[in-house]
Every structure is written in structure tokens, then in C-alpha cells.
Scaffold this motif. Structure first.
Motif, PDB file in Angstrom:
ATOM      1  N   GLY A   1     -18.782 -46.410  -3.197  1.00  0.00           N
ATOM      2  CA  GLY A   1     -18.699 -47.400  -4.268  1.00  0.00           C
ATOM      3  C   GLY A   1     -18.418 -46.680  -5.571  1.00  0.00           C
ATOM      4  O   GLY A   1     -18.602 -47.242  -6.636  1.00  0.00           O
ATOM      5  N   LEU A   2     -17.985 -45.432  -5.490  1.00  0.00           N
ATOM      6  CA  LEU A   2     -17.698 -44.469  -6.562  1.00  0.00           C
ATOM      7  C   LEU A   2     -18.969 -43.749  -6.959  1.00  0.00           C
ATOM      8  O   LEU A   2     -19.571 -43.853  -7.889  1.00  0.00           O
TER       9      LEU A   2
ATOM     10  N   ASP B   1      -8.530 -36.582   7.274  1.00  0.00           N
ATOM     11  CA  ASP B   1      -9.343 -36.657   6.064  1.00  0.00           C
ATOM     12  C   ASP B   1     -10.524 -37.586   6.354  1.00  0.00           C
ATOM     13  O   ASP B   1     -10.344 -38.781   6.547  1.00  0.00           O
TER      14      ASP B   1
ATOM     15  N   MET C   1       3.144 -26.143 -11.462  1.00  0.00           N
ATOM     16  CA  MET C   1       1.751 -25.820 -11.139  1.00  0.00           C
ATOM     17  C   MET C   1       1.207 -24.671 -11.985  1.00  0.00           C
ATOM     18  O   MET C   1       0.021 -24.603 -12.265  1.00  0.00           O
TER      19      MET C   1
ATOM     20  N   ARG D   1     -13.134 -38.049   4.457  1.00  0.00           N
ATOM     21  CA  ARG D   1     -13.876 -38.486   3.278  1.00  0.00           C
ATOM     22  C   ARG D   1     -13.862 -40.006   3.203  1.00  0.00           C
ATOM     23  O   ARG D   1     -12.800 -40.619   3.225  1.00  0.00           O
ATOM     24  N   GLU D   2     -15.014 -40.601   3.142  1.00  0.00           N
ATOM     25  CA  GLU D   2     -15.085 -42.049   3.062  1.00  0.00           C
ATOM     26  C   GLU D   2     -15.171 -42.449   1.598  1.00  0.00           C
ATOM     27  O   GLU D   2     -15.682 -41.692   0.776  1.00  0.00           O
ATOM     28  N   VAL D   3     -14.685 -43.631   1.321  1.00  0.00           N
ATOM     29  CA  VAL D   3     -14.719 -44.058  -0.071  1.00  0.00           C
ATOM     30  C   VAL D   3     -16.083 -44.622  -0.409  1.00  0.00           C
ATOM     31  O   VAL D   3     -16.601 -45.484   0.274  1.00  0.00           O
TER      32      VAL D   3
ATOM     33  N   ILE E   1       0.759 -18.861  -3.871  1.00  0.00           N
ATOM     34  CA  ILE E   1       1.222 -20.212  -3.528  1.00  0.00           C
ATOM     35  C   ILE E   1       2.207 -20.146  -2.358  1.00  0.00           C
ATOM     36  O   ILE E   1       2.100 -20.911  -1.401  1.00  0.00           O
TER      37      ILE E   1
ATOM     38  N   GLU F   1       0.813 -19.609   1.092  1.00  0.00           N
ATOM     39  CA  GLU F   1       0.259 -20.796   1.731  1.00  0.00           C
ATOM     40  C   GLU F   1       1.332 -21.787   2.157  1.00  0.00           C
ATOM     41  O   GLU F   1       1.183 -22.495   3.137  1.00  0.00           O
ATOM     42  N   ASN F   2       2.392 -21.870   1.378  1.00  0.00           N
ATOM     43  CA  ASN F   2       3.415 -22.871   1.659  1.00  0.00           C
ATOM     44  C   ASN F   2       4.749 -22.389   1.096  1.00  0.00           C
ATOM     45  O   ASN F   2       5.018 -22.552  -0.091  1.00  0.00           O
TER      46      ASN F   2
ATOM     47  N   ILE G   1       7.623 -24.850  -0.663  1.00  0.00           N
ATOM     48  CA  ILE G   1       7.478 -25.447  -1.981  1.00  0.00           C
ATOM     49  C   ILE G   1       8.622 -24.965  -2.879  1.00  0.00           C
ATOM     50  O   ILE G   1       9.100 -23.841  -2.733  1.00  0.00           O
TER      51      ILE G   1
END
Lengths: 388, 159
Positions: B158-159, B152, B22, B154-156, B7, B10-11, B14
Motif C-alpha cells: 500500500g506504499l 521479480d 548514465m 517484489r509485491e506492491v 557497465i 555487465e552488459n 548497451i
């Protein structure tokens, strides 16, 4: 002037459009808005899988496949289900490759449901079951799963809803949006009710690889259930392959023959490039699954802790990648909550009533986002609650 | 406990509390583990990952392959130390293959790097030969790809 209203199919017109769209149209144009609204992994498909797709294109594999899908892929799919869940299916007659799990769900419902048949649908759940049942002339019968039952379907609830007209039970576990799962003992109890009836089962196991702390069990592995169950799975969630549109349908040959007939006339065959990529995913992708599932698990804990800290009661999800906190303590409806959260804090989440009436009083938050993204969103939600 | 390292790798900004959540651990256990890793030299530092090309900074990085005569009783370690003690040296590796030591140097200009090689490295007694290559463009370093994170996309549904 055409009178479209008079011309269009009455049955289709009566189906409600998804109520989610309007929120996310706002997100698209709102500067600095962030979303917990998607329903898919944030990982890109692992490179070795993408590379296999590219390779197939370079080799000119651009033709249709068999209607059932590449035999090579069906063979890998059967091996995968055996390896991961101990289920046995014959690649030549009991496996169908579809365009995503959704096509498999639609085709299966159409192949099984006659007008007037009742279909039991645990809710809250994925939104496609009800419209598919309606298009077949069936009657959707929702069964409300409850947080006190860990959003499981109980045998008692099931028994109450069974009538002589019951044709099909849909089992959407691990569940979108609640994160509920059905353990082996829970499935045994469901099987006990179903065995000896004519009721069939459509088990939507698209999130089967994303469970936390407990391996997924398929109802088809319970005694007396294989022969009455169609298992839907796919690579979208497990291998971060949503855009490739590959679904897997498993079931007894007499059922799959009918399902495949619909697939054949509507779709012909799933995209060939995607099928070759899927072969690689199922053959050499188990380590990708472990990695991504581990990442989701850490984010899940972070988000769950965050909601608890801000005082929103939240069931700790045991599968999929959604959290479904109750917002009843705010006195707002799901839609009002989501609309105000978006306008005032620029965070988009999905109102729980989108997943059935029983989802009212909840919101769905996806944790398939980076840790930093989740932290910012949680801070904003906490700030919003402070103002109410 | 190596999950903590993964972890942090990567960052590193934190918090211990977040890591504890986590991984379902106590915050104090994470703090303890982190302190131990620091003490044992497993965690060697917490550095920002910077793409200098996007700044005004004009500095340049070179990789220098050295052929070296190992010294009796010391192997390559002594010469390696003489090299890595220079602050302009970023990394030093002992290599298998056709040369012995790889040195990464950062200098303000190409000329500065060239001067360092010709006045500091090449004259060292044990150094038989040097071969200098300048880095023209950095694509990926320490697992970080040097381009803007795409939005990002990613399009939403209609689920």
C-alpha cells in the motif's frame, strides 16, 4: 446478520484505503505487464548480511530481545548515525529498534499527538503520516511542496501554516515520491522558524543514504533541533533489507521512553533474526550502500533523460529512487493516465494523487529496476504518449 | 573511465549514448574511451554468455592440470603458446601450487577431449604429467549464475 458498519470504529472507517491496489491487482494477472510501481530496492540483501541472520538461527538465537532491541544493535546504530551524519545518541536510552521505519513513525506520532493537535505534513509524500495522525485524533495540515522550489519545504510556507495548535512538523526528506531533498541551508531556515516554539519534528530519513551529488544532512544536526527532533531511519532502503523489517528511532530519552512504551505493548520487540542481520549490516555494510547508490544513480540519469526526451517535464530527483514527472501536458488526470498506460501499453506506474492531492498531474516511476527493464518501460511510455 | 568498463562488463549491448547518460559524459567521450580500450587490448571482445547445457549441444568441458618442465630462457611461455594455439583450448593459466599449467578444453564428447589430451598434450616433451577432470555441471561462470533469473517477486505494498 451482523451490522458490521455500525460496529466498526468510525475513525478507522473514515480512513481512505490506499488507492494503488487496484492497478497492481491487474498487473498480477496481465501477461507481459511490467511495473515501475514498487517502492523498494531490486537488490537482494547482501550475502554477508543474510549469512549473519542464518548464523544467528543456527546458534539458536530465537528468543525475544529487550523491548528496546539488542543493545549490540543499538550501539551499532548509534555508531552508524555518528559516522554518517555526525549525530550523537546514547544506545541505552536514545535509540529504539522497531519493525521497520513505519512502526517508528506510527509510535512517535501516537506518543506526541493529542486530540486536536495540528501536524504539518509536506506533500506529496509517503502515505502513512496522515492516517497515523488521524488515528491519534490529530489534525493533518498538508503543506504543498512545489516543483519550482525543487519540492523542498520552504520557511515561508511553514510559517503560514503554523498556529497555536501546531504540535509536530513531519520532514519526509529525501522525499518519496518527488525525489526532493533538504540541504543544510534549507534546514537552517526551517530551524530558524521552529526554534523558540514548542513544535516538535519527526524527521523521516529512511532514504538518507540515497542522495545523488550531495550528502544528506539531518535536521537534528542543526543548532537547537536535536532536543525537539525524533529521527526515523532504518535498513530497508539503504541495505536492501525491506523484508527484514528493521527500523531505527533516535531521539531525546523522555520522548523515546513514551515511544518505547507503545512499541512494548504493541510489538514487544523487533524480530531477533533481523536484528542480528542488522548488526552485521551496520557494522560492515557501508560498501554495499556505496555500490547500490552508484547503481541507482546511473539508472536515475537514464530515466530522467528518457522522460526529457519524450517531452514529459520532470524534476531531476536528488534523493530516494523515484521520478515524479508531470503529465499535465497530456490533459489526462493521474488516474486516467495510469489506467490507460496499463491497459494499452502494459506498464504500471503510480498515480501522483496517491501521495496527496498536490500530487495530481504527476506519476511516480521507480528506478530500482534493471537498466534493460527501465529501457523497455520508457519505450512503451513514449509509444503511449505518441498515441495521445 | 573504468566505470565504462564496469557497465560494459555487465552488459556489452548497451549503447555509448546510454552509457554517456548514465555517467553524465559526452557520447563522443564514451565512444573515444571505448575505442581506446579496444585498441589497448583492455576490452578483448564482446561475447555472449551462453549456457550450452540448455541447447542441443552435447559438448563437454574439461580442466587439465599439467606438470611441465620449464624451458631454458623461455620459462613456461613457449609451452603455453603451443597449447593455447589449439582452437579447442578455451583458457590457459600458469598456476602456483602443485601443478604448473591449467588448461580448459571444450570438446564435442568426452572421448574427443581424452583423445586431445593423449595425442596432443601428453606427448609434448616438456609435459611431465596430466590430470584431467570433466566439468559435470556449471553453476556460475564469469560472474553469471547459470539458472533462470527468478521473476521479480517484489509485491506492491500500500506504499
Amino acid at each position: 446478520m451482523m451490522d458490521y458498519d455500525r460496529l466498526l470504529s468510525q475513525k478507522v472507517k473514515e480512513i481512505k484505503p490506499s488507492g494503488i491496489r487496484k492497478f497492481f491487482d491487474i498487473v498480477a494477472v496481465m501477461k507481459d505487464a511490467i511495473s515501475l510501481g514498487v517502492g523498494e530496492p531490486d537488490f537482494v540483501t547482501p550475502w554477508h548480511i543474510r549469512d549473519a541472520g542464518i548464523q544467528s538461527l543456527q546458534e539458536g538465537k530465537t528468543y525475544y530481545t529487550s523491548n528496546w532491541g539488542l543493545l549490540e544493535l543499538r550501539t551499532e546504530a548509534a555508531a552508524y548515525l555518528k559516522r554518517r551524519y555526525g549525530l550523537e545518541y546514547k544506545p541505552d536510552s536514545e535509540v529504539l529498534i522497531t519493525v521497520g521505519g513505519s512502526e517508528g513513525i506510527d509510535n512517535t506520532i501516537r506518543a506526541l499527538v493529542s486530540p486536536g493537535d495540528e501536524v504539518l505534513i509536506p506533500e506529496p509524500s509517503f502515505v502513512c503520516y496522515q492516517p497515523c495522525v488521524l488515528l491519534s485524533g490529530g489534525v493533518p495540515v498538508p503543506i504543498e511542496t512545489k516543483v519550482e522550489d525543487e519540492f523542498k519545504l520552504t520557511a515561508r510556507q511553514l510559517k503560514e501554516k503554523i498556529t497555536p495548535k501546531t504540535k509536530l512538523l513531519i520532514l519526509p526528506f529525501p522525499n518519496n515520491p518527488t525525489g526532493g531533498i533538504m540541504e543544510k541551508k534549507d534546514l537552517e531556515e526551517i530551524a530558524e522558524v521552529i526554534r523558540g516554539t514548542d513544535i516538535l519534528v519527526l524527521s523521516d530519513e529512511i532514504y538518507s543514504e540515497l542522495t545523488y551529488g550531495l550528502k544528506h544532512t539531518s535536521i537534528a544536526s542543526i543548532d537547537g533541533m536535536w532536543e525537539r527532533t525524533v529521527v526515523i531511519n532504518g535498513l530497508s532502503k539503504s541495505h536492501a533489507m525491506t523484508g527484514w523489517r528493521i527500523g531505527l528511532v533516535f531521539g531525546p530519552a523522555p520522548i523515546l521512553q513514551q515511544v518505547t512504551k507503545i512499541h512494548q505493548y504493541a510489538i514487544m520487540s523487533a524480530p531477533t533474526v533481523s536484528q542480528y542481520a542488522a548488526v552485521e549490516a551496520l557494522r560492515a555494510g557501508d560498501k554495499d550502500i556505496e555500490y547500490m547508490c552508484g547503481q541507482y544513480n546511473m539508472r536515475r540519469k537514464l530515466m530522467h533523460e528518457g522522460f526529457n526526451k519524450m517531452g514529459l517535464t520532470c524534476f531531476e530527483p536528488r534523493g530516494a529512487f523515484y521520478m515524479f514527472p508531470s503529465i499535465k501536458s497530456t490533459g489526462l488526470t493521474s488516474e486516467d493516465f495510469c489506467e490507460r498506460l496499463l491497459r494499452e501499453e502494459k506498464v504500471a506506474v503510480v498515480p501522483g494523487n496517491a501521495f496527496g492531492d498536490s500530487g495530481e498531474g504527476h506519476i511516480r516511476c521507480c528506478y530500482a529496476y534493471s537498466v534493460e527493464h527501465i529501457k523497455v518501460a520508457l519505450d512503451r511510455i513514449e509509444h503511449f504518449l505518441g498515441k495521445l | 573511465m573504468e566505470r565504462i568498463l564496469k557497465i560494459l562488463e555487465e552488459n556489452c549491448r548497451i549503447t555509448d549514448k546510454e552509457i554517456a547518460t548514465m555517467l553524465s559524459l559526452d557520447e563522443s567521450a564514451v565512444a573515444r574511451a571505448r575505442a581506446e580500450y579496444e585498441k589497448a587490448g583492455v576490452i578483448m571482445g564482446y561475447k555472449a554468455c551462453i549456457d550450452w547445457d540448455k541447447t542441443e549441444d552435447e559438448s563437454t568441458v574439461a580442466m587439465i592440470e599439467l606438470k611441465v618442465t620449464p624451458q631454458y630462457g623461455e620459462g613456461f611461455d613457449k609451452i603455453a603458446k603451443r597449447i593455447y594455439d589449439y582452437p579447442e583450448v578455451e583458457s590457459v593459466y600458469l598456476m602456483s601450487g602443485s601443478f604448473d599449467i591449467m588448461v580448459l578444453i571444450r570438446g564435442r564428447t568426452m572421448k574427443e577431449v581424452a583423445m586431445f589430451v593423449s595425442t596432443k598434450l601428453a606427448p609434448m616433451e616438456a609435459v611431465v604429467s596430466t590430470s584431467t577432470s570433466f566439468v559435470l555441471k556449471k553453476y556460475k561462470e564469469n560472474g553469471v549464475i547459470f539458472r533462470k533469473e527468478p521473476d521479480d517477486e517484489r509485491e506492491v505494498m500500500g506504499l
